[in-house]
Scaffold this motif. Structure first.
Motif: not given
Length: 682
Positions: A232-234, A664-671, A675-678
């Motif tokens: 689904t992504d890279g 924490l930063v990685r998890a925040h940005r991944r979320a 959300a953007e993909r949704q």
């Protein structure tokens, strides 16, 4: 004796000086080979008038030039030319004609079949060599006649005609041109099941592709069905499944730029972040130069032995025309000592490898090793028939792996077998090009396995590098002009109309200016050169907290301003020149390439950045940047450079000391990213 010359009465359309081989040895810093796009036709007409391979000639599209001669000489034309004439008398392709002083050659239209025409003149077009070649690279602005197409009134000097070979007719040897093409390819290096599905790979080869109107010397875009992606992504490399950590392309490599297949051309990029599921074999590369928009293309997978046989046949024909006779047998590398394994020898025991098991669903591997000690797992695959690609470690950024790749590339440069033509480092890969008349890919793979076994532990290595401070004009008007132009290409793209706002949103930063703040705070490590040409760096923040995550354009932009700065995946790129691109733009900086007159007191390398440079950006206004850009171009200002070091141990200590915050930063940005993909889906 007075110099002889040709005067350009009418330049035609994009008529450029080219030669056969182009530039060699600069692919690792983003300098393409250039040279005749249809090198087979050019080689034939060049040999027809007795010229050596190094002689320059003319390439044209749409309409050829009108040339006046001041001396008696020989001429020959070829390619998609059907209406050439000398003083009104027809000149057939492949026919050698003696023209008298004062004669006029009207090359005529290139109206198909075929896309390009070629003109060879006895002695060759004797323009100065730049970086070893007379070939014109228009996008880079060098080679040929001042780095540009010829103009009306240009005077082109001719080379010496003493001791040239006898002329020979090649009318019956020129390749047939048409509108339906078969391109023989080698599958891989990427494919099923990691990147494409089995059905997706089969459809790639079953489809009758149409040549897009945007086909040019940088690449031939193909129009057809959507690729059958297996993911689904890279990941860190970008949101689109076509995205990979930056890796080198071969000329003739078929990269999937987003969902669009693009065959890398003679003026194409050497490094980028897209998968390459197949590569055109060397014997068929000439066809790329004759593909016209609207032509159809079938990709036909062949075995490596078939590709080698086709190239031997091509060389034999050209050698016969040149009167050189048979080539010497292919040289072999002395077997590597120290227990390095390699492909099994064939039954003849002559050092040649046994036939490979060929499947089109998954690239055949030349070698594969699991992770062991300080060595990452790696695989070696063909990338076409004249390149191999070694990929190491997991499909994520690991700076330990990047240093290991660098150590391997340096080891190969120090112990370089005859026949190695190019060595290009990627983020987690190294691409090696060979002269396949001298060195076979299985033998090179064996050599690499031996070198890899003796590499030092990258965790213990300290590299002597440089700290480079560069000005950055955020929100530069030229960056916004590129964004504006793109809106007509993909009006609904989520990064329209403002790339910076898109980056803010997908990283959930409070303010738009926070994007600029993160870029300014970061120290970027150069992990690749030549990403979009001419010494352009791809770099990653050393501190994971500064790694903004975004995706690349799909489809790519057709225009990017020189030295624009963009972010794609977790990487930052400085564009070395105007051209296509896919990174989200944040600003503009100073040139990273400077080709000026030789100065004994100055570094002769025109690429200004180096692997593992540590880059810091200082904000400036657009007006201040314009002044610094002009001074660097003129050679009166240099980049702000200080000696520094880099080590994996430094990064490990940083990550250990800030582990909780980084997580924490990685998890925040991944979320935020998810959300953007949704939002796109809905």
């Amino acid at each position: 004796m007075a110099a002889t010359k040709v005067t350009v009465v009418d330049a035609g359309v994009q008529t450029t000086v080219q030669d056969i081989d182009g530039r060699r040895g600069y692919w690792d810093v983003g300098v393409p080979p250039s040279g005749a796009f249809d090198e087979f036709t050019f080689a034939l007409v060049n040999a027809a008038v007795g010229n050596p391979d190094t002689a320059g000639g003319l390439e044209c599209v749409v309409r050829g030039p009108v040339l006046a001669f001041d001396t008696d000489t020989l001429v020959c034309v070829g390619g998609g030319l059907t209406d050439a004439s000398v003083d009104g008398w027809p000149l057939s392709p492949g026919e050698v004609r003696r023209v008298r002083a004062g004669a006029v050659l009207d090359v005529g239209p290139v109206d198909g079949p075929g896309m390009r025409g070629y003109v060879a003149v006895q002695g060759g077009i004797d323009v100065p060599r730049v970086l070893g070649s007379r070939a014109t690279f228009i996008l880079g602005g060098f080679g040929g006649v001042e780095g540009r197409p010829v103009l009306d009134g240009d005077v082109l000097p001719l080379g010496r005609r003493e001791n040239l070979a006898a002329p020979v007719e090649v009318v019956d040897l020129l390749p047939a041109l048409g509108g339906e093409w078969e391109l023989r390819v080698i599958a891989g290096p990427h494919g099923a099941p990691e990147h494409l599905t089995v059905e997706g790979v089969r459809e790639l080869f079953a489809t009758s592709w149409r040549v897009d109107h945007r086909a040019d010397r940088t690449g031939v875009r193909l129009v057809g069905p959507m690729p059958g992606w297996a993911r689904t992504d890279g990941g860190e490399a970008g949101l689109h499944p076509s995205n990979v950590h930056d890796s080198a392309y071969p000329v003739g490599g078929i990269m999937l730029s987003g969902d669009t297949p693009v065959i890398v051309g003679k003026d194409g990029p050497s490094l980028g972040g897209f998968v390459v599921p197949a590569g055109v074999i060397g014997a068929d590369l000439w066809k790329l130069g004759q593909l016209r928009p609207g032509d159809t293309v079938q990709l036909v997978p062949v075995a490596p032995d078939d590709a080698e046989a086709a190239m031997r046949e091509r060389r034999a024909l050209l050698d016969l025309v040149r009167g050189l006779g048979d080539r010497k047998p292919c040289a072999q590398i002395t077997p590597v000592q120290g227990g390095a394994e390699g492909p099994a020898e064939g039954p003849a025991g002559d050092g040649r490898t046994a036939p490979e098991r060929i499947t089109w669903d998954r690239p055949a591997q030349l070698a594969e090793r699991p992770a062991a000690g300080h060595h990452p797992a790696y695989s070696i695959r063909r990338s076409g028939d004249r390149h191999l690609l070694l990929e190491a470690g997991p499909s994520s950024l690991e700076l330990t792996v990047r240093v290991w790749i660098h150590l391997l590339a340096e080891a190969l440069r120090a112990d370089r077998p005859d026949g190695v033509a190019e060595i290009v480092e990627g983020v987690r890969s190294v691409l090696v090009k060979v002269d396949d008349a001298v060195l076979r890919l299985p033998d090179l793979a064996r050599h690499l396995v031996g070198l890899a076994a003796d590499l030092a532990d990258p965790a213990t290595v300290v590299l002597d590098v440089r700290e480079v401070t560069m000005p950055m004009a955020f929100d530069h008007p030229e960056a916004h002009e590129a964004m504006r132009r793109y809106q007509s290409v993909n009006p609904t793209a989520p990064w329209n109309p403002d790339n910076v706002e898109f980056i803010r949103r997908v990283n959930d930063l409070p303010q738009r200016d926070d994007v600029f703040g993160v870029v300014t705070e970061a120290t970027y490590l150069v992990v690749g050169l030549g990403d979009v040409y001419l010494g352009a760096p791809v770099a990653v923040p050393i501190d994971p907290r500064h790694r903004l995550v975004t995706t690349k354009y799909n489809p790519a932009r057709t225009w990017t301003p020189q030295n624009a700065v963009g972010i794609g995946g977790i990487y930052l790129c400085i564009y070395g020149m105007e051209g296509p691109g896919g990174y989200q733009l944040v600003g503009r900086t100073v040139p990273v390439w400077r080709l000026i007159a030789e100065d004994p007191g100055r570094d002769p390398k025109p690429w200004l950045l180096r692997q593992f440079d540590r880059i810091r950006f200082v904000p400036v206004t657009a007006e201040e940047l314009a002044l610094q850009r002009a001074e660097i171009k003129a050679g009166v200002r240099d980049l702000d450079i200080r000696p520094a070091t880099f080590s994996v141990a430094e990064v490990a200590a940083l990550e250990e000391g800030a582990a909780d915050e980084i997580a924490l930063v990685r998890a925040h940005r991944r979320a935020a990213f998810d959300a953007e993909r949704q939002r796109w889906v809905s």
